[in-house]
Design a protein around this motif. Structure first.
Motif, PDB file in Angstrom:
ATOM      1  N   GLN A 173     -44.300 -24.152  18.550  1.00 15.74           N
ATOM      2  CA  GLN A 173     -45.120 -24.497  17.394  1.00 15.74           C
ATOM      3  C   GLN A 173     -44.830 -25.929  16.925  1.00 15.74           C
ATOM      4  O   GLN A 173     -45.752 -26.684  16.597  1.00 15.74           O
ATOM      5  N   THR A 174     -43.533 -26.288  16.904  1.00 18.93           N
ATOM      6  CA  THR A 174     -43.154 -27.630  16.478  1.00 18.93           C
ATOM      7  C   THR A 174     -43.673 -28.681  17.450  1.00 18.93           C
ATOM      8  O   THR A 174     -44.168 -29.741  17.043  1.00 18.93           O
ATOM      9  N   LEU A 175     -43.576 -28.387  18.735  1.00 16.52           N
ATOM     10  CA  LEU A 175     -44.114 -29.308  19.740  1.00 16.52           C
ATOM     11  C   LEU A 175     -45.630 -29.422  19.624  1.00 16.52           C
ATOM     12  O   LEU A 175     -46.198 -30.495  19.849  1.00 16.52           O
ATOM     13  N   HIS A 176     -46.283 -28.329  19.258  1.00 16.41           N
ATOM     14  CA  HIS A 176     -47.727 -28.386  19.039  1.00 16.41           C
ATOM     15  C   HIS A 176     -48.065 -29.240  17.819  1.00 16.41           C
ATOM     16  O   HIS A 176     -49.113 -29.904  17.800  1.00 16.41           O
ATOM     17  N   LEU A 177     -47.204 -29.216  16.811  1.00 16.64           N
ATOM     18  CA  LEU A 177     -47.419 -30.078  15.654  1.00 16.64           C
ATOM     19  C   LEU A 177     -47.325 -31.548  16.058  1.00 16.64           C
ATOM     20  O   LEU A 177     -48.181 -32.368  15.676  1.00 16.64           O
ATOM     21  N   PHE A 213     -39.325 -26.737   9.779  1.00  8.18           N
ATOM     22  CA  PHE A 213     -38.400 -26.283   8.743  1.00  8.18           C
ATOM     23  C   PHE A 213     -37.809 -24.922   9.103  1.00  8.18           C
ATOM     24  O   PHE A 213     -36.617 -24.679   8.913  1.00  8.18           O
ATOM     25  N   TYR A 214     -38.647 -24.021   9.636  1.00 12.72           N
ATOM     26  CA  TYR A 214     -38.138 -22.730  10.107  1.00 12.72           C
ATOM     27  C   TYR A 214     -37.151 -22.937  11.253  1.00 12.72           C
ATOM     28  O   TYR A 214     -36.118 -22.258  11.345  1.00 12.72           O
ATOM     29  N   LEU A 215     -37.469 -23.884  12.132  1.00 17.40           N
ATOM     30  CA  LEU A 215     -36.608 -24.165  13.287  1.00 17.40           C
ATOM     31  C   LEU A 215     -35.256 -24.699  12.838  1.00 17.40           C
ATOM     32  O   LEU A 215     -34.212 -24.313  13.384  1.00 17.40           O
ATOM     33  N   MET A 216     -35.259 -25.564  11.830  1.00 21.54           N
ATOM     34  CA  MET A 216     -34.003 -26.110  11.324  1.00 21.54           C
ATOM     35  C   MET A 216     -33.133 -25.031  10.664  1.00 21.54           C
ATOM     36  O   MET A 216     -31.920 -25.179  10.564  1.00 21.54           O
ATOM     37  N   ARG A 217     -33.774 -23.949  10.239  1.00 24.84           N
ATOM     38  CA  ARG A 217     -33.024 -22.830   9.669  1.00 24.84           C
ATOM     39  C   ARG A 217     -32.483 -21.893  10.753  1.00 24.84           C
ATOM     40  O   ARG A 217     -31.818 -20.901  10.459  1.00 24.84           O
ATOM     41  N   GLY A 218     -32.806 -22.200  12.009  1.00 26.91           N
ATOM     42  CA  GLY A 218     -32.308 -21.403  13.115  1.00 26.91           C
ATOM     43  C   GLY A 218     -33.244 -20.307  13.575  1.00 26.91           C
ATOM     44  O   GLY A 218     -32.867 -19.473  14.408  1.00 26.91           O
ATOM     45  N   GLN A 219     -34.470 -20.295  13.065  1.00 17.91           N
ATOM     46  CA  GLN A 219     -35.439 -19.267  13.467  1.00 17.91           C
ATOM     47  C   GLN A 219     -36.170 -19.736  14.716  1.00 17.91           C
ATOM     48  O   GLN A 219     -37.065 -20.572  14.658  1.00 17.91           O
ATOM     49  N   LEU A 220     -35.790 -19.187  15.871  1.00 18.54           N
ATOM     50  CA  LEU A 220     -36.373 -19.614  17.138  1.00 18.54           C
ATOM     51  C   LEU A 220     -37.715 -18.959  17.423  1.00 18.54           C
ATOM     52  O   LEU A 220     -38.541 -19.513  18.153  1.00 18.54           O
ATOM     53  N   LEU A 221     -37.942 -17.774  16.868  1.00 20.34           N
ATOM     54  CA  LEU A 221     -39.199 -17.065  17.085  1.00 20.34           C
ATOM     55  C   LEU A 221     -39.862 -16.752  15.751  1.00 20.34           C
ATOM     56  O   LEU A 221     -39.190 -16.355  14.791  1.00 20.34           O
ATOM     57  N   ASP A 222     -41.160 -16.941  15.710  1.00 17.30           N
ATOM     58  CA  ASP A 222     -41.954 -16.548  14.546  1.00 17.30           C
ATOM     59  C   ASP A 222     -41.971 -15.012  14.497  1.00 17.30           C
ATOM     60  O   ASP A 222     -42.357 -14.374  15.481  1.00 17.30           O
TER      61      ASP A 222
END
Length: 202
Positions: free
Chosen positions: A26-30, A185-194
């Motif tokens: 998702q981040t790469l898509h952003l 922001f979710y990724l920085m919190r350590g959430q690898l999967l939605d």
């Protein structure tokens, strides 16, 4: 028009729930979406530069997200196998993407060894000229790849399905920014999967 918009919404929803569960993807898509928007601006300035941005940055980040970070195998969120998802994919599934990327990677070699393309174009002067010709070649690949898939969908499912998919592809950068701007922001919190709670409850 209502049917067209419903098709567009369905294609976007299926693309999100099936192929964008990884927060890294998702981040790469952003990142890809933002760079595509830059490429859209450059399309009116220098189409060759636009294509270089689109393929090297936008497509590079977008497809690496799919190939390296998106989970494969059984999809417990949607209760679907990977083979099923690939079979019903409206646009370019992983097999078709692999072919497209192979053609994309081969174009620089063709231009390098046959700079005039058999007399079709003026040979480039210098490396900057080579990059400019490469940009135009990649732009033609992008346009022809899109139109080819629209034709395939037209013959299989009808013109409206093909036009809905083309509209989705062209507007994805805008849609992806709205969909995935929180993903880093979710990724920085350590959430690898939605967790995809919105999908499970749909």
């Amino acid at each position: 028009m209502k049917g067209f918009l419903q098709l567009l919404a369905t294609q976007r929803w299926d693309d999100h729930r099936y192929y964008h569960q990884s927060r890294i993807n998702q981040t790469l898509h952003l990142i890809s979406a933002i760079s595509f928007l830059v490429a859209y601006v450059w399309l009116f300035i220098d189409p060759a530069v636009s294509a270089l941005i689109g393929w090297c940055i936008s497509m590079g980040t977008r497809q690496s997200g799919h190939f390296f970070f998106e989970p494969r195998g059984f999809d417990h969120v949607n209760n679907a196998t990977d083979a099923h998802k690939e079979a019903i994919k409206v646009g370019y599934n992983m097999q078709r993407k692999t072919v497209l990327i192979g053609v994309w990677a081969g174009i620089p070699a063709v231009l390098w060894f046959f700079p005039s393309l058999g007399g079709l174009i003026e040979p480039a002067v210098g490396f900057a000229g080579f990059l400019h010709d490469l940009g135009w070649a990649w732009l033609m690949l992008g346009v022809s790849g899109m139109l080819f898939r629209v034709l395939q969908l037209w013959l299989r499912d009808g013109l409206v399905v093909g036009l809905a998919w083309m509209t989705k592809i062209l507007t994805d950068p805008f849609h992806d920014v709205l969909m995935y701007w929180k993903s880093p922001f979710y990724l920085m919190r350590g959430q690898l999967l939605d967790p995809m709670e919105h999908v499970r409850s749909h």
